[in-house]
Motif scaffolding. Structure first.
Motif, PDB file in Angstrom:
ATOM      1  N   ASN A 173      24.825  20.916 149.796  1.00 24.59           N
ATOM      2  CA  ASN A 173      23.514  20.403 150.162  1.00 24.59           C
ATOM      3  C   ASN A 173      22.493  21.509 149.900  1.00 24.59           C
ATOM      4  O   ASN A 173      22.450  22.493 150.654  1.00 24.59           O
ATOM      5  N   PRO A 174      21.806  21.490 148.772  1.00 21.90           N
ATOM      6  CA  PRO A 174      21.470  20.305 147.966  1.00 21.90           C
ATOM      7  C   PRO A 174      22.063  20.322 146.552  1.00 21.90           C
ATOM      8  O   PRO A 174      21.539  19.616 145.685  1.00 21.90           O
ATOM      9  N   HIS A 175      23.084  21.115 146.257  1.00 22.24           N
ATOM     10  CA  HIS A 175      23.515  21.322 144.877  1.00 22.24           C
ATOM     11  C   HIS A 175      24.843  20.647 144.548  1.00 22.24           C
ATOM     12  O   HIS A 175      25.571  21.112 143.664  1.00 22.24           O
ATOM     13  N   ALA A 176      25.184  19.552 145.235  1.00 20.80           N
ATOM     14  CA  ALA A 176      26.455  18.886 144.949  1.00 20.80           C
ATOM     15  C   ALA A 176      26.490  18.363 143.517  1.00 20.80           C
ATOM     16  O   ALA A 176      27.498  18.505 142.805  1.00 20.80           O
ATOM     17  N   GLU A 177      25.390  17.786 143.058  1.00 23.48           N
ATOM     18  CA  GLU A 177      25.360  17.258 141.695  1.00 23.48           C
ATOM     19  C   GLU A 177      25.494  18.365 140.663  1.00 23.48           C
ATOM     20  O   GLU A 177      26.072  18.173 139.593  1.00 23.48           O
ATOM     21  N   ALA A 178      24.957  19.541 140.984  1.00 24.49           N
ATOM     22  CA  ALA A 178      25.102  20.665 140.055  1.00 24.49           C
ATOM     23  C   ALA A 178      26.557  21.032 139.857  1.00 24.49           C
ATOM     24  O   ALA A 178      26.940  21.479 138.760  1.00 24.49           O
ATOM     25  N   TYR A 179      27.384  20.820 140.882  1.00 25.00           N
ATOM     26  CA  TYR A 179      28.791  21.179 140.764  1.00 25.00           C
ATOM     27  C   TYR A 179      29.609  20.073 140.110  1.00 25.00           C
ATOM     28  O   TYR A 179      30.373  20.321 139.178  1.00 25.00           O
ATOM     29  N   TYR A 180      29.462  18.796 140.610  1.00 23.07           N
ATOM     30  CA  TYR A 180      30.337  17.755 140.064  1.00 23.07           C
ATOM     31  C   TYR A 180      29.814  17.185 138.756  1.00 23.07           C
ATOM     32  O   TYR A 180      30.514  16.377 138.115  1.00 23.07           O
ATOM     33  N   TRP A 181      28.600  17.599 138.315  1.00 21.39           N
ATOM     34  CA  TRP A 181      28.097  17.108 137.027  1.00 21.39           C
ATOM     35  C   TRP A 181      27.768  18.262 136.066  1.00 21.39           C
ATOM     36  O   TRP A 181      28.401  18.417 135.030  1.00 21.39           O
ATOM     37  N   LEU A 182      26.817  19.130 136.448  1.00 18.48           N
ATOM     38  CA  LEU A 182      26.437  20.210 135.533  1.00 18.48           C
ATOM     39  C   LEU A 182      27.591  21.168 135.281  1.00 18.48           C
ATOM     40  O   LEU A 182      27.879  21.527 134.133  1.00 18.48           O
ATOM     41  N   ALA A 183      28.253  21.583 136.356  1.00 20.91           N
ATOM     42  CA  ALA A 183      29.355  22.530 136.192  1.00 20.91           C
ATOM     43  C   ALA A 183      30.603  21.855 135.642  1.00 20.91           C
ATOM     44  O   ALA A 183      31.336  22.442 134.842  1.00 20.91           O
ATOM     45  N   ALA A 184      30.862  20.632 136.075  1.00 20.53           N
ATOM     46  CA  ALA A 184      32.114  19.977 135.694  1.00 20.53           C
ATOM     47  C   ALA A 184      32.077  19.412 134.287  1.00 20.53           C
ATOM     48  O   ALA A 184      33.137  19.288 133.645  1.00 20.53           O
ATOM     49  N   LEU A 185      30.907  19.038 133.782  1.00 19.68           N
ATOM     50  CA  LEU A 185      30.849  18.440 132.449  1.00 19.68           C
ATOM     51  C   LEU A 185      31.365  19.388 131.362  1.00 19.68           C
ATOM     52  O   LEU A 185      32.230  18.989 130.560  1.00 19.68           O
ATOM     53  N   PRO A 186      30.881  20.634 131.269  1.00 21.84           N
ATOM     54  CA  PRO A 186      31.487  21.526 130.259  1.00 21.84           C
ATOM     55  C   PRO A 186      32.971  21.769 130.494  1.00 21.84           C
ATOM     56  O   PRO A 186      33.740  21.929 129.531  1.00 21.84           O
ATOM     57  N   MET A 187      33.366  21.797 131.780  1.00 25.59           N
ATOM     58  CA  MET A 187      34.787  21.980 132.056  1.00 25.59           C
ATOM     59  C   MET A 187      35.595  20.788 131.530  1.00 25.59           C
ATOM     60  O   MET A 187      36.685  20.958 130.964  1.00 25.59           O
ATOM     61  N   ALA A 188      35.055  19.574 131.712  1.00 26.40           N
ATOM     62  CA  ALA A 188      35.746  18.393 131.225  1.00 26.40           C
ATOM     63  C   ALA A 188      35.844  18.385 129.701  1.00 26.40           C
ATOM     64  O   ALA A 188      36.885  18.029 129.119  1.00 26.40           O
ATOM     65  N   VAL A 189      34.769  18.757 129.040  1.00 24.06           N
ATOM     66  CA  VAL A 189      34.811  18.833 127.581  1.00 24.06           C
ATOM     67  C   VAL A 189      35.836  19.863 127.123  1.00 24.06           C
ATOM     68  O   VAL A 189      36.604  19.630 126.173  1.00 24.06           O
ATOM     69  N   MET A 190      35.867  21.009 127.815  1.00 19.25           N
ATOM     70  CA  MET A 190      36.844  22.044 127.451  1.00 19.25           C
ATOM     71  C   MET A 190      38.274  21.569 127.716  1.00 19.25           C
ATOM     72  O   MET A 190      39.186  21.845 126.922  1.00 19.25           O
ATOM     73  N   VAL A 191      38.469  20.829 128.819  1.00 20.60           N
ATOM     74  CA  VAL A 191      39.805  20.302 129.101  1.00 20.60           C
ATOM     75  C   VAL A 191      40.219  19.305 128.037  1.00 20.60           C
ATOM     76  O   VAL A 191      41.377  19.304 127.563  1.00 20.60           O
ATOM     77  N   PHE A 192      39.305  18.428 127.634  1.00 24.45           N
ATOM     78  CA  PHE A 192      39.633  17.423 126.623  1.00 24.45           C
ATOM     79  C   PHE A 192      40.042  18.083 125.311  1.00 24.45           C
ATOM     80  O   PHE A 192      41.125  17.815 124.766  1.00 24.45           O
ATOM     81  N   TRP A 193      39.197  18.942 124.796  1.00 23.29           N
ATOM     82  CA  TRP A 193      39.506  19.559 123.511  1.00 23.29           C
ATOM     83  C   TRP A 193      40.632  20.580 123.627  1.00 23.29           C
ATOM     84  O   TRP A 193      41.421  20.758 122.688  1.00 23.29           O
ATOM     85  N   GLY A 194      40.710  21.258 124.778  1.00 23.58           N
ATOM     86  CA  GLY A 194      41.832  22.167 124.976  1.00 23.58           C
ATOM     87  C   GLY A 194      43.159  21.438 125.012  1.00 23.58           C
ATOM     88  O   GLY A 194      44.164  21.913 124.451  1.00 23.58           O
TER      89      GLY A 194
END
Length: 971
Positions: free
Chosen positions: A752-773
């Motif tokens: 509070n107030p940065h939950a979206e920063a973690y589950y979207w901004l931070a997680a999106l590059p991680m998800a892309v890296m997981v996919f291609w990795g």
């Protein structure tokens, strides 16, 4: 300005090599043109401003334009208007002198007579108002010669020129023809000079200009006669000739004072200064020469007490210091120091007093005028000669500079206490000269690092004085000194010292940082100034300097600690290389800790003083940590190594604390009475922290890989992917709780107030890296699990790929449950993301069979061997058929016709592969197994999973019957 340019050009030319012994001369020439350009620019600006002010003061009020007169109006003869009186010329002292820097005394223009019948003046065109370009030096010289010839009594001056030419021709003819003895010829010429003096003196009341011209010509004739008698014909001994020239000089000076004639005095002293040069035999004593020049300069000083004849001061200054410079360059020896030092000090004091007397005798509306040649030229030329005298002495130039600084600062103090405000410009010039020499003394006595520190402190002191006195020029000088100190420090950085914390590198950088931070504190609020146009312009620049000054000081603060951390100790033996105090890995850790700790201290300062810029360095710590990790990885140094395992938790804790304080400051800021909102960049700082944690976790896993010596196995290949999967799942679990506003409000910081920063901004590059990795790991990893045996689906590669698919699906579900959905997240939550996941799952399942074939059937792990293997192709046929069977059975049960069609398409691909690839394995058992297995499975599909029917179309509601009163209408 020209003299300053020559001096500093020579100094810089001697500092910076590249021209050998000619460096000072090259620098002096460049400095001359720089000073000339600067003086031309300043004078042009001042001249334009004064002309604009004068035009505003005398411009008549604009009148409306009148119509063109008609024929009848033109027939009427208007009475002639009275002629306008001539505009008086500027008669301020030395106004026509190009070296005069006092403000001109403007003369008001006489009013233009007006009447009711007089039409309004026609305004000038814009091209008429445009000022002509100022003349160049050659044009100025030609203009000065023309003014002398055409100004005043032109006929007399032309006649004098012709007379001199005629006398010279007569003397040459008589000498060549041998008509008259040399003594008679010289006596005749002397008689002509005396006659000119007598006639000119007798006509001084009736025709002053004519009389002064005759007397000036007589003085010149007398000088030339004595010179010719001594040098050309040897009729006079040196002592008699010298005495005669002194007598001529004294008589002409008396005549000049009696008639208040500046031109006559200039001619007299010019001859007096030239006498020793003209009569020199090369065997005279420099003591006698400088004693004679001292008497002449005292006479000039006496005249300066009575008259403000600037040209006379210029003649004495140029002659005295010119001859002294020539003698010093040609004949000075160190043993002459005792006999020359008093004369040089006397010359400097004489012209210092002359500058003061000139200012006293030349008042203007803007204050007493300042002779720039005497004010600035005397100390510069005098110090140049003084530096040559004391060159053999250690620190002689430094002490000389301090002596000049003390002389001018004491003089400025005395004038400031006893003089009026009209002397302010002269006092400021003396202060500038004194401060300049005090500044110059520092590099002459100390090395560059100590010099930069002293200049920085001096700049802070000058700024403080300007702040207390509401004067902008000392403040600007203090800021310029900060930049000069920085350049001097960076020009010679050296961190070799046996002493910790008290070495020049550390203290030099620290003493640059502290004054800069102090200047930034003073610049937080607008400072008082005089209110002039220059002061207002500078105030606008100064108002923007607080934040840059603080960041500049913070950078040098960090630089000081970095130089201390990277300090080297001199070798114990001659020729031995210096050794660093800390090892390379420890140096990197301490440097990172020093910068982060400095940012935390700056944050504390900002919180206690409510100084916003002090909190800015905290926002850059994430970049410092990422750079520190990258440097460590490049050096093969791990997070879990000693002492990194103790430093990293400390810097991460400081970083998280600064993130929290930054968020609280932003939320506490009131905007129109409402609580502030987080900065858009704040979310990115939190996201970057999550990415850094991923890298650190991977580094910890790599440490385990290194200790177990598993670098050439699949354990090492999936380390970064495992870290990304773990962080992605943690972000979905932890931050996913705040994917709705109501749930987020009940959570603590940082969700509070940065939950979206973690589950979207931070997680999106991680998800892309997981996919291609995962895609790269599936294709390239062979699944070697040494020292453990290979077990299908239970090896690190297959387990990691399964975790990657599960983590991506889990994160996508957490994102789908968010209300509202994050901006620009449609490509993640839409159908295309499902297709990408299905394609990844299909590739992962296929590579599992490739690894099985590699480990259990001995197929080599390369693309060509795997493709050519009939074992692999047979397995693919059976695997694809099983996958098609599964999809079609599932589609049949859920009545999902599209999924069934996908399975049917895959089954059709199996058939095509059987016909094109497997059929070519003639006589192989693999072909038999493939065809039989696929055929049986297709039968099973036809029995258990036929094609689902299409969804029934929705029945449209029947239209209501028409009412009897409503006729049916055609569309």
């Amino acid at each position: 300005m020209i003299i300053w340019g020559i001096f500093w050009g020579a100094v810089l030319g001697s500092w910076f090599g590249g021209h050998g012994d000619f460096g000072p001369f090259v620098g002096a020439i460049l400095g001359f043109f720089a000073g000339l350009s600067l003086r031309w620019a300043v004078r042009s600006a001042i001249r334009t401003e004064l002309q604009a002010q004068a035009a505003k003061a005398v411009a008549p009020p604009a009148a409306s334009a009148q119509a063109a007169p008609s024929a009848e109006d033109r027939a009427q003869v208007a009475p002639p208007s009275p002629p306008l009186p001539p505009v008086p010329q500027n008669t301020s002292p030395d106004a026509d002198d190009p070296f005069w820097t006092g403000e001109p005394t403007p003369h008001g223009l006489p009013p233009v007579p007006t009447s009711a019948s007089t039409s309004a003046p026609v305004p000038p065109r814009p091209d008429e108002l445009r000022q002509p370009a100022p003349p160049n030096p050659l044009e100025q010289a030609v203009l000065a010669a023309r003014n002398w010839l055409l100004g005043g009594n032109t006929i007399v001056r032309v006649g004098l020129v012709i007379l001199f030419i005629g006398l010279s021709f007569l003397a040459r003819y008589a000498a060549s023809a041998g008509l008259l003895p040399v003594e008679f010829r010289l006596a005749a010429v002397a008689a002509v000079g005396i006659a000119l003096l007598v006639v000119g003196f007798r006509k001084r009341a009736d025709k002053p200009a004519f009389a002064l011209a005759l007397q000036g010509g007589g003085v010149a004739v007398m000088y030339l006669t004595v010179f010719a008698a001594f040098r050309l014909y040897g009729l006079l001994p040196p002592l008699y000739a010298f005495g005669l020239m002194i007598a001529v000089c004294a008589a002409s000076c008396a005549l000049a004072l009696l008639q208040d004639s500046r031109a006559l005095a200039v001619a007299a002293f010019a001859g007096g200064f030239a006498a020793p040069i003209l009569l020199s035999t090369g065997q005279g004593s420099h003591v006698g020469l400088f004693s004679y020049y001292t008497l002449l300069n005292l006479a000039i000083l006496f005249i300066a007490h009575k008259r403000s004849w600037r040209m006379l001061n210029v003649v004495g200054f140029v002659a005295t210091f010119g001859v002294a410079s020539a003698w010093g360059a040609l004949k000075y020896q160190p043993e002459h120091y005792a006999s020359t030092q008093p004369f040089l000090a006397g010359f400097v004091l004489i012209y210092l007093c002359a500058a003061i007397l000139y200012a006293r005798n030349t008042p203007t509306k803007l204050g007493n005028a300042v002779d720039t040649m005497l004010v600035f030229g005397t100390p510069l030329v005098g110090f140049g000669l003084q530096a040559g005298l004391v060159q053999p002495f250690e620190l002689g130039a430094a002490f000389s500079a301090m002596a000049f600084a003390a002389l001018y600062l004491v003089t400025a103090t005395v004038l400031a206490r006893r003089a009026l405000d009209s002397w302010r410009l002269l006092v400021e010039c003396f202060i500038a000269v004194g401060v300049g020499f005090a500044t110059l003394a520092v590099p002459l006595a100390l090395d560059a690092q100590w010099t930069s520190a002293v200049w920085a402190l001096e700049g802070a002191g000058a700024f403080w004085v300007g702040m207390r006195q509401a004067r902008w020029m000392p403040r600007a000088f203090g800021l310029v000194l900060q930049v000069v100190a920085m350049l001097a420090f960076l020009g010679s950085t050296s961190s070799i010292s046996p002493l910790p914390l008290v070495n020049p590198a550390f203290l030099g950088a620290l003493l640059i940082a502290l004054p800069s931070l102090l200047l930034a504190w003073w610049l937080r609020q607008p400072l008082p100034h005089s209110g002039s146009a220059w002061a207002r312009g500078y105030a606008g620049v100064e108002a923007r300097l607080s934040n840059p000054a603080y960041l500049y000081g913070f950078v040098f603060w960090c630089l000081a600690w970095l130089m201390e951390i990277t300090r080297h100790v001199p070798g114990l033996e001659a020729g031995q290389w210096p050794t660093p105090v800390f090892s390379e890995q420890v140096t990197e850790l301490l440097a990172m800790l020093a910068v982060v700790l400095s940012a935390a201290l700056s944050m504390v300062l900002g919180l206690r003083t409510r100084w916003a810029v002090a909190t800015w360095p905290a926002r850059g710590t994430i970049a410092v940590l990422a750079l520190g990790w990258a440097v460590q990885v490049a050096d093969g140094y791990r997070v879990l190594a000693t002492p990194a395992w103790a430093v990293w938790p400390a810097v991460l804790a400081l970083h998280v604390w600064m993130l929290r304080q930054t968020d609280q400051l932003q939320l506490a800021a009131d905007v129109d009475g409402k609580p502030g909102a987080p900065s858009p960049l704040a979310g990115w700082f939190h996201a970057a922290t999550a990415w850094l944690v991923t890298l650190l976790l991977a580094d910890c896993l790599w440490s385990g890989i290194g200790k177990a010596e598993l670098w050439h196995t699949s354990w090492a290949g999936v380390v970064l992917l495992v870290s990304a999967i773990a962080v992605l799942v943690l972000l979905a679990l932890w931050a996913g709780r705040g994917n709705r506003p109501a749930a987020r409000a009940a959570l603590p910081w940082p969700l509070n107030p940065h939950a979206e920063a973690y589950y979207w901004l931070a997680a999106l590059p991680m998800a892309v890296m997981v996919f291609w990795g995962a895609l790269l790991a599936a294709v390239h990893s062979s699944g070697h699990t040494a020292p453990l045996p290979y077990i299908p689906l239970l090896n690190p590669t297959d387990l990691t790929l399964a975790l990657a698919l599960g983590g991506l699906v889990f994160w996508r579900r957490a994102l789908l449950s968010a209300l509202p959905l994050p901006a620009r997240s449609g490509w993640v939550t839409g159908r295309h993301a499902l297709l990408a996941l299905a394609l990844l799952a299909f590739i992962v399942i296929n590579t599992v069979w490739l690894r099985v074939a590699h480990h259990f059937f001995g197929v080599r792990w390369n693309a060509s061997a795997l493709f050519d293997s009939f074992v692999v192709q047979t397995g693919y046929a059976i695997l694809w058929t099983l996958l098609a069977l599964g999809m079609m059975v599932l589609a049949h049960r859920r009545m999902q016709r599209p999924l069934w069609l996908v399975g049917a398409g895959l089954l059709g691909g199996v058939v095509v592969k059987l016909l094109l690839i497997d059929l070519s394995n003639a006589g192989g058992a693999e072909r038999i197994i493939a065809f039989i297995a696929v055929g049986v499975l297709m039968l099973v599909v036809g029995y258990f999973a036929p094609l689902p029917p299409k969804a029934a179309a929705r029945a449209e509601p029947a239209a209501p019957p028409l009412a009897p009163s409503q006729p049916e209408t055609l569309p």
